[in-house]
Enzyme design. Structure first.
Site, PDB file in Angstrom:
ATOM      1  N   ARG A  70      10.236  68.863 115.260  1.00 30.57           N
ATOM      2  CA  ARG A  70      11.261  68.432 116.291  1.00 30.57           C
ATOM      3  C   ARG A  70      10.793  68.141 117.608  1.00 30.57           C
ATOM      4  NH1 ARG A  70      17.134  69.879 114.167  1.00 30.57           N
ATOM      5  NH2 ARG A  70      17.013  68.990 112.333  1.00 30.57           N
TER       6      ARG A  70
ATOM      7  N   ALA B 200      27.439  68.684 111.073  1.00 30.20           N
ATOM      8  CA  ALA B 200      26.045  68.882 110.361  1.00 30.20           C
ATOM      9  C   ALA B 200      25.788  67.649 109.321  1.00 30.20           C
ATOM     10  CB  ALA B 200      25.831  70.277 109.692  1.00 30.20           C
TER      11      ALA B 200
ATOM     12  N   ASP C 202      30.673  78.840 125.167  1.00 26.27           N
ATOM     13  CA  ASP C 202      31.655  79.953 125.589  1.00 26.27           C
ATOM     14  C   ASP C 202      31.230  81.297 125.257  1.00 26.27           C
ATOM     15  OD1 ASP C 202      32.889  77.670 126.538  1.00 26.27           O
ATOM     16  OD2 ASP C 202      34.898  78.040 125.582  1.00 26.27           O
TER      17      ASP C 202
ATOM     18  N   GLU D  30      12.976  67.806 105.240  1.00 25.05           N
ATOM     19  CA  GLU D  30      13.037  67.666 106.651  1.00 25.05           C
ATOM     20  C   GLU D  30      11.841  67.971 107.307  1.00 25.05           C
ATOM     21  OE1 GLU D  30      17.803  67.284 107.559  1.00 25.05           O
ATOM     22  OE2 GLU D  30      16.793  69.386 107.850  1.00 25.05           O
TER      23      GLU D  30
ATOM     24  N   LYS E 247      39.456  76.613 119.441  1.00 27.71           N
ATOM     25  CA  LYS E 247      40.180  76.226 120.642  1.00 27.71           C
ATOM     26  C   LYS E 247      40.550  74.641 120.746  1.00 27.71           C
ATOM     27  CE  LYS E 247      35.558  75.015 122.910  1.00 27.71           C
ATOM     28  NZ  LYS E 247      34.690  75.260 124.181  1.00 27.71           N
TER      29      LYS E 247
ATOM     30  N   GLY F 200      22.522  66.869 107.822  1.00 27.40           N
ATOM     31  CA  GLY F 200      20.940  67.028 106.862  1.00 27.40           C
ATOM     32  C   GLY F 200      21.304  68.189 105.853  1.00 27.40           C
ATOM     33  N   GLY F 201      21.931  69.472 106.230  1.00 29.54           N
ATOM     34  CA  GLY F 201      22.075  70.169 105.206  1.00 29.54           C
ATOM     35  C   GLY F 201      21.692  71.584 105.347  1.00 29.54           C
TER      36      GLY F 201
ATOM     37  N   HIS G  44      20.485  69.615 121.489  1.00 26.18           N
ATOM     38  CA  HIS G  44      20.926  69.645 120.013  1.00 26.18           C
ATOM     39  C   HIS G  44      21.460  71.032 119.399  1.00 26.18           C
ATOM     40  CE1 HIS G  44      21.925  68.658 115.905  1.00 26.18           C
ATOM     41  NE2 HIS G  44      20.592  69.134 115.545  1.00 26.18           N
TER      42      HIS G  44
ATOM     43  N   SER H 241      35.743  78.861 114.465  1.00 21.50           N
ATOM     44  CA  SER H 241      36.184  78.336 112.931  1.00 21.50           C
ATOM     45  C   SER H 241      35.045  77.406 112.419  1.00 21.50           C
ATOM     46  CB  SER H 241      37.635  77.719 112.956  1.00 21.50           C
ATOM     47  OG  SER H 241      37.762  76.749 113.899  1.00 21.50           O
TER      48      SER H 241
ATOM     49  N   SER I 115      19.649  76.675 110.490  1.00 18.12           N
ATOM     50  CA  SER I 115      21.001  77.385 111.252  1.00 18.12           C
ATOM     51  C   SER I 115      22.331  77.619 110.192  1.00 18.12           C
ATOM     52  CB  SER I 115      21.314  76.480 112.467  1.00 18.12           C
ATOM     53  OG  SER I 115      21.157  75.149 112.101  1.00 18.12           O
ATOM     54  N   LEU I 116      22.488  76.581 109.588  1.00 18.54           N
ATOM     55  CA  LEU I 116      23.717  76.998 108.491  1.00 18.54           C
ATOM     56  C   LEU I 116      23.324  78.144 107.659  1.00 18.54           C
ATOM     57  CD1 LEU I 116      24.741  73.270 107.786  1.00 18.54           C
ATOM     58  CD2 LEU I 116      25.962  75.109 109.291  1.00 18.54           C
TER      59      LEU I 116
ATOM     60  N   HIS J  49      17.268  67.120 119.934  1.00 13.44           N
ATOM     61  CA  HIS J  49      16.874  66.392 118.687  1.00 13.44           C
ATOM     62  C   HIS J  49      16.548  65.048 118.794  1.00 13.44           C
ATOM     63  CE1 HIS J  49      17.784  64.333 114.781  1.00 13.44           C
ATOM     64  NE2 HIS J  49      18.179  65.533 114.404  1.00 13.44           N
TER      65      HIS J  49
ATOM     66  N   ARG K 213      13.628  76.244 116.359  1.00 14.50           N
ATOM     67  CA  ARG K 213      14.387  76.245 114.899  1.00 14.50           C
ATOM     68  C   ARG K 213      13.926  75.341 113.786  1.00 14.50           C
ATOM     69  NH1 ARG K 213      19.718  73.528 113.023  1.00 14.50           N
ATOM     70  NH2 ARG K 213      18.866  71.927 114.299  1.00 14.50           N
TER      71      ARG K 213
HETATM   72  C1  LIG Z   1      25.244  66.394 115.031  1.00 12.52           C
HETATM   73  C2  LIG Z   1      24.760  67.926 114.448  1.00 12.52           C
HETATM   74  C3  LIG Z   1      24.112  67.812 113.026  1.00 12.52           C
HETATM   75  C4  LIG Z   1      23.836  69.240 112.778  1.00 12.52           C
HETATM   76  N1  LIG Z   1      22.982  69.263 111.452  1.00 12.52           N
HETATM   77  C5  LIG Z   1      22.540  70.371 111.080  1.00 12.52           C
HETATM   78  C6  LIG Z   1      22.082  70.414 109.815  1.00 12.52           C
HETATM   79  O1  LIG Z   1      22.023  69.327 108.772  1.00 12.52           O
HETATM   80  N2  LIG Z   1      21.487  71.616 109.089  1.00 12.52           N
HETATM   81  C7  LIG Z   1      21.812  73.049 109.823  1.00 12.52           C
HETATM   82  O2  LIG Z   1      21.522  74.006 109.486  1.00 12.52           O
HETATM   83  N3  LIG Z   1      22.512  72.874 111.268  1.00 12.52           N
HETATM   84  C8  LIG Z   1      22.823  71.647 111.850  1.00 12.52           C
HETATM   85  N4  LIG Z   1      23.338  71.485 113.021  1.00 12.52           N
HETATM   86  C9  LIG Z   1      23.360  72.679 113.547  1.00 12.52           C
HETATM   87  C10 LIG Z   1      24.761  73.569 112.769  1.00 12.52           C
HETATM   88  O3  LIG Z   1      25.546  72.564 112.775  1.00 12.52           O
HETATM   89  C11 LIG Z   1      25.145  74.501 113.772  1.00 12.52           C
HETATM   90  O4  LIG Z   1      24.265  75.419 114.402  1.00 12.52           O
HETATM   91  C12 LIG Z   1      26.315  75.265 113.211  1.00 12.52           C
HETATM   92  O5  LIG Z   1      27.304  74.548 112.592  1.00 12.52           O
HETATM   93  C13 LIG Z   1      26.780  76.440 114.077  1.00 12.52           C
HETATM   94  O6  LIG Z   1      28.003  76.915 113.405  1.00 12.52           O
HETATM   95  P1  LIG Z   1      28.855  78.251 114.099  1.00 12.52           P
HETATM   96  O7  LIG Z   1      29.907  78.609 113.141  1.00 12.52           O
HETATM   97  O8  LIG Z   1      28.024  78.938 114.794  1.00 12.52           O
HETATM   98  O9  LIG Z   1      29.397  77.267 115.396  1.00 12.52           O
HETATM   99  P2  LIG Z   1      30.442  76.059 115.238  1.00 12.52           P
HETATM  100  O10 LIG Z   1      30.284  75.366 113.950  1.00 12.52           O
HETATM  101  O11 LIG Z   1      29.908  75.167 116.357  1.00 12.52           O
HETATM  102  O12 LIG Z   1      31.637  76.565 115.540  1.00 12.52           O
HETATM  103  C14 LIG Z   1      32.211  77.211 116.790  1.00 12.52           C
HETATM  104  C15 LIG Z   1      33.715  77.334 116.664  1.00 12.52           C
HETATM  105  O13 LIG Z   1      33.979  78.077 117.880  1.00 12.52           O
HETATM  106  C16 LIG Z   1      35.158  77.418 118.534  1.00 12.52           C
HETATM  107  N5  LIG Z   1      34.955  77.849 119.794  1.00 12.52           N
HETATM  108  C17 LIG Z   1      33.999  77.701 120.966  1.00 12.52           C
HETATM  109  N6  LIG Z   1      34.384  78.268 122.019  1.00 12.52           N
HETATM  110  C18 LIG Z   1      35.616  78.900 121.820  1.00 12.52           C
HETATM  111  C19 LIG Z   1      36.426  79.631 122.523  1.00 12.52           C
HETATM  112  N7  LIG Z   1      36.153  79.817 123.862  1.00 12.52           N
HETATM  113  N8  LIG Z   1      37.700  79.837 122.218  1.00 12.52           N
HETATM  114  C20 LIG Z   1      38.058  79.586 120.961  1.00 12.52           C
HETATM  115  N9  LIG Z   1      37.411  78.997 120.034  1.00 12.52           N
HETATM  116  C21 LIG Z   1      36.058  78.659 120.803  1.00 12.52           C
HETATM  117  C22 LIG Z   1      34.922  76.246 118.341  1.00 12.52           C
HETATM  118  O14 LIG Z   1      36.211  75.362 118.604  1.00 12.52           O
HETATM  119  C23 LIG Z   1      34.461  76.060 116.805  1.00 12.52           C
HETATM  120  O15 LIG Z   1      35.450  76.177 116.152  1.00 12.52           O
HETATM  121  C24 LIG Z   1      23.695  70.322 113.512  1.00 12.52           C
HETATM  122  C25 LIG Z   1      24.601  70.219 114.518  1.00 12.52           C
HETATM  123  C26 LIG Z   1      24.915  69.124 115.106  1.00 12.52           C
HETATM  124  C27 LIG Z   1      25.835  68.962 116.360  1.00 12.52           C
END
Ligand SMILES: Cc1cc2nc3c(=O)[nH]c(=O)nc-3n(C[C@H](O)[C@H](O)[C@H](O)COP(=O)(O)OP(=O)(O)OC[C@H]3O[C@@H](n4cnc5c(N)ncnc54)[C@H](O)[C@@H]3O)c2cc1C
Length: 531
Positions: free
Chosen positions: A287, A44, A220, A118, A33, A46-47, A348, A11, A388-389, A241, A383
Site C-alpha cells: 500500500r 472493514a 481518543d 490482497e 461514543k 476486505g476481510g 487509513h 465497541s 489488523s482485524l 489507503h 501493516r
Molecule cells: C474503511 C475501512 C476498511 C477497512 N478494512 C479492513 C480490512 O478489510 N481488514 C482489516 O484487517 N482491517 C481493515 N480496516 C482496519 C480495521 O477495520 C480496524 O483497524 C479495526 O476495525 C479496529 O478495530 P478496533 O476494535 O480496534 O477499533 P474500532 O472498530 O474503530 O472501534 C473503536 C470503538 O471505540 C469507540 N470510541 C472511540 N473513542 C471513544 C471514546 N472516547 N469514548 C467511547 N468510545 C470511544 C468507537 O465509537 C468505536 O466503538 C479497515 C478500516 C476502515 C476504516
C-alpha cells in the site's frame, strides 16, 4: 459512581471480543461514543487474514508480514498472532459469523471458505463476507453481547480521561482506577470505576483532512493514555489507503484493496497504466508504494485523482464479489462494471499506538489496550492488509485470559467527581470548528504521504499554537464531544509529529525526502513518545 469489574472503552472488534470473554468473570461496562455498531470495524471491507488453506502456511504469512513491516516488526509477536489466528477465526464462526464460501471445483457441490487476495500477500488467505466483512463481524459480536446478561452497553457515552492513582495525588506505581465519561445526551460527566480498563478505541484517521475512517476515529485512546503517562510508539507510521472514492459528495468511502486483488488496474486520467514504473507487483504492490506512486502521478499531472479500472472482469462477477462498492458507486453515478473508478489516497490505519505486550498490557497497572489503539509490534513500519482485524481478535483473547487469571480486585480508592469549576457554556463554537479544520489541513499538507523535516517542524509549531488555544478553551468552557475530540486530535497530531521528527530515515510508511533511505541503526528501533 458506576462500579464494574471491567470497563471496556469501544465497541469495535477489539472491545466486543474482550467483553464477551471476560463477562463470565464479572460485570462489564462497554462505553461507546456513538451507537454500538459505529466503529472502524463496521466499515472493514476486505476481510481477515488467517492461514486456513492447505496451500498456505504460518511461515508464509509470517514472511509476508515481516516483509511489509520493513524490518521493524517484532518477530515473536508476528509468529504468535499468526499462529493463534485460525483458532480465533473458528470461535468467530461458532458465534455465528458467516464468511463467504465457494463451491470446491469438481466436488459434487461441497463448499469451502472463499479466500481473497490482497496486496503484499503471497497466497489467497483473506476470509471475507463479500465486501462487508466488518458489518458482519459487528452483527455477530453484538448479537452475542446482547445475549450476555453481565454486559451493559452505554451508547453515546464518550470517555474523557483515565483516572489514575497518580492523578489523584497518591504515590506508588501508576495504576488506572477508571475513567471520566461524558453522557452526550444529558451533558453530565459520570465516573466509572473498575479493576480493569480496556482501551479499545480504534485509530485516528480524523487527524487528517482525507480519511477512510468514520467520524469516531479521533485517536481518543492514544490521547488519553498519553495524558495518563503511558508510552506511545511508532505513531509516524500512518497508512494511507491508496484508493478512497473521489467524489465531492462521498465522505470517506473506501474502494477495497480486494478490487486490485481481483484484477483492478490503476491508470492515469488518460487511461495509461503506471504502476509498472514503481514496483514489479504493479497495482498489487504494498500500500505505501501504491499510495506514493499515486501521490507522485497526481503531483506530476496536477490531476485531483487517478482511475481504478475493473471493467475487464465480467459484470456479474464484480457485482457479486463487491455488492457494497458496486451499489455505493452507482449511487454516485459510477457504474464500476462499465467505467473506471476515480480514486485518491486517504489516511487509513494507525500502525503505532499505546505500547502493549501481546496480552494487551500497558505500562500502567490495570490499563490494557487492544486493536488499532495499541502497538504490539505486529505491523512494524507498515501493516500488511487485513492483519489488523486478526491482531484485534488474537490480542483481545490473550488480554481476557490474562486478566481472568489475575483475578481482578475492586479498586478501593475513592475517586472524586468530575469538577467543571467555573466553566461556562461555550460561546463561540466557530473556534472549535475552525481548529478542527486547521489541524486536519496542516497534518494533510505537512505530515502526509511524503514528508520533509522542514514541513514537520512547521506543523509542530502550528499544532503547538493550536494546543494553547484549545487548552484555554477546555478549561473555560463546559465540555462537549466536539471540544473533547478536538483536544484529542491535537494531542495525537503532536505525537505523530514528534515521532516523525525522531526518526532520521525513511522506512515503510514514513517517507522523509531529507532522509530518503532506511538507516540500519534504526532498523529495530521504535520511536517512543511519552508525557
Ligand atoms: C474503511 C475501512 C476498511 C477497512 N478494512 C479492513 C480490512 O478489510 N481488514 C482489516 O484487517 N482491517 C481493515 N480496516 C482496519 C480495521 O477495520 C480496524 O483497524 C479495526 O476495525 C479496529 O478495530 P478496533 O476494535 O480496534 O477499533 P474500532 O472498530 O474503530 O472501534 C473503536 C470503538 O471505540 C469507540 N470510541 C472511540 N473513542 C471513544 C471514546 N472516547 N469514548 C467511547 N468510545 C470511544 C468507537 O465509537 C468505536 O466503538 C479497515 C478500516 C476502515 C476504516
Amino acid at each position: 459512581m458506576r462500579q464494574f469489574e471491567f470497563i471496556v472503552l469501544g465497541s469495535g472488534i477489539a472491545g466486543l471480543s474482550f467483553a464477551l470473554k471476560v463477562a463470565k468473570h464479572g460485570r462489564v461496562a462497554i462505553v461507546t461514543k456513538k451507537d454500538r455498531a459505529e466503529s472502524n470495524t463496521n466499515y472493514a471491507q476486505g476481510g481477515i487474514a488467517a492461514v486456513t488453506s492447505k496451500e498456505d502456511s504460518v511461515e508464509l504469512h509470517v514472511r509476508d508480514t515481516l516483509q511489509a513491516g520493513a524490518g521493524l516488526c517484532k518477530e515473536k509477536t508476528v509468529r504468535t498472532i499468526i499462529a493463534e489466528g485460525p483458532a480465533r477465526i473458528g470461535e468467530l464462526i461458532d458465534l455465528g459469523m458467516q464468511f463467504s464460501e465457494r463451491e470446491i471445483p469438481e466436488s459434487a457441490g461441497a463448499r469451502e471458505l472463499d479466500l481473497g487476495k490482497e496486496g503484499g500477500h503471497s497466497k489467497r488467505r483473506i476470509l471475507h463476507a463479500k465486501d462487508i466483512t466488518g458489518r458482519e463481524v459487528e452483527r455477530a459480536l453484538l448479537a452475542a453481547v446482547a445475549a450476555s446478561p453481565n454486559i451493559e452497553i452505554f451508547e453515546n457515552h464518550l470517555a474523557i480521561d483515565l483516572v489514575t492513582n497518580q492523578k489523584l495525588g497518591y504515590v506508588g506505581e501508576p495504576r488506572c482506577l477508571g475513567v471520566y465519561v461524558l453522557d452526550k445526551r444529558s451533558g453530565v460527566v459520570e465516573t466509572f470505576s473498575g479493576a480493569v480498563t480496556m482501551l479499545a478505541t480504534g485509530g485516528c484517521g480524523k487527524v487528517y483532512l482525507y480519511t477512510t475512517n468514520p467520524d469516531i476515529a479521533t485517536g481518543d485512546g492514544v490521547a488519553m493514555a498519553y495524558r495518563a503517562g503511558a508510552p506511545v510508539a511508532n505513531m509516524e507510521f500512518i497508512q494511507f489507503h491508496p484508493t478512497c472514492l473521489y467524489h465531492p459528495k462521498a465522505k470517506s468511502f473506501l474502494i477495497s484493496e480486494a478490487v486490485r486483488g481481483e484484477g483492478g488496474v490503476l491508470k492515469t486520467l488518460e487511461g495509461v497504466e503506471f504502476m509498472d514504473k514503481y514496483h514489479p507487483l504493479k497495482s498489487l504492490a504494498p500500500r505505501d508504494i501504491v499510495a506514493r506512486a499515486i501521490d507522485s502521478e497526481m503531483k506530476k499531472s496536477g490531476a485531483d485523482y487517478v482511475l481504478l479500472d475493473i471493467t475487464h472482469r465480467p459484470a456479474r462477477f464484480v457485482m457479486d464479489r463487491f455488492p457494497n462498492i458496486y451499489q455505493t458507486c452507482l449511487r454516485y453515478g459510477i457504474d464500476i462494471t462499465k467505467e473506471p473508478i476515480p480514486v485518491v489516497p486517504a489516511a487509513h490505519y494507525q500502525c503505532g499506538g499505546v505500547v502493549t505486550n501481546l496480552d494487551g498490557k500497558t505500562e500502567i497497572e490495570g490499563l490494557y489496550a487492544v486493536g488499532e489503539v495499541a502497538c504490539t509490534g505486529l505491523h512494524g513500519a507498515n501493516r500488511l492488509a487485513s492483519n489488523s482485524l486478526l491482531e484485534a481478535l488474537v490480542c483481545a483473547h490473550r488480554a481476557a485470559r490474562t486478566v481472568i487469571s489475575a483475578r481482578p480486585k475492586r479498586v478501593d480508592y475513592s475517586i472524586p467527581d468530575w469538577q467543571s469549576g467555573k466553566a461556562n457554556n461555550p460561546d463561540e463554537m466557530v473556534v472549535v470548528s475552525h481548529n478542527w479544520d486547521e489541524i486536519r489541513r496542516a497534518m494533510w499538507d505537512y505530515v502526509g504521504i511524503v514528508r520533509t523535516t522542514k514541513r514537520l517542524q512547521r506543523a509542530e509549531k502550528r499544532i503547538a499554537n493550536l494546543q494553547d488555544e484549545i487548552q484555554e478553551y477546555y478549561w473555560d468552557f463546559i465540555v462537549t464531544s466536539d471540544l473533547l475530540e478536538l483536544r484529542n486530535i491535537a494531542t495525537v497530531a503532536e505525537v505523530i509529529i514528534a515521532s516523525a521528527l525522531q526518526r532520521p530515515e525513511s522506512r515503510g510508511l514514513h517517507y522523509n525526502l531529507d532522509y530518503p533511505n532506511p538507516n540500519p541503526d534504526w532498523a529495530q528501533r521504535d520511536t517512543i513518545v511519552r508525557k
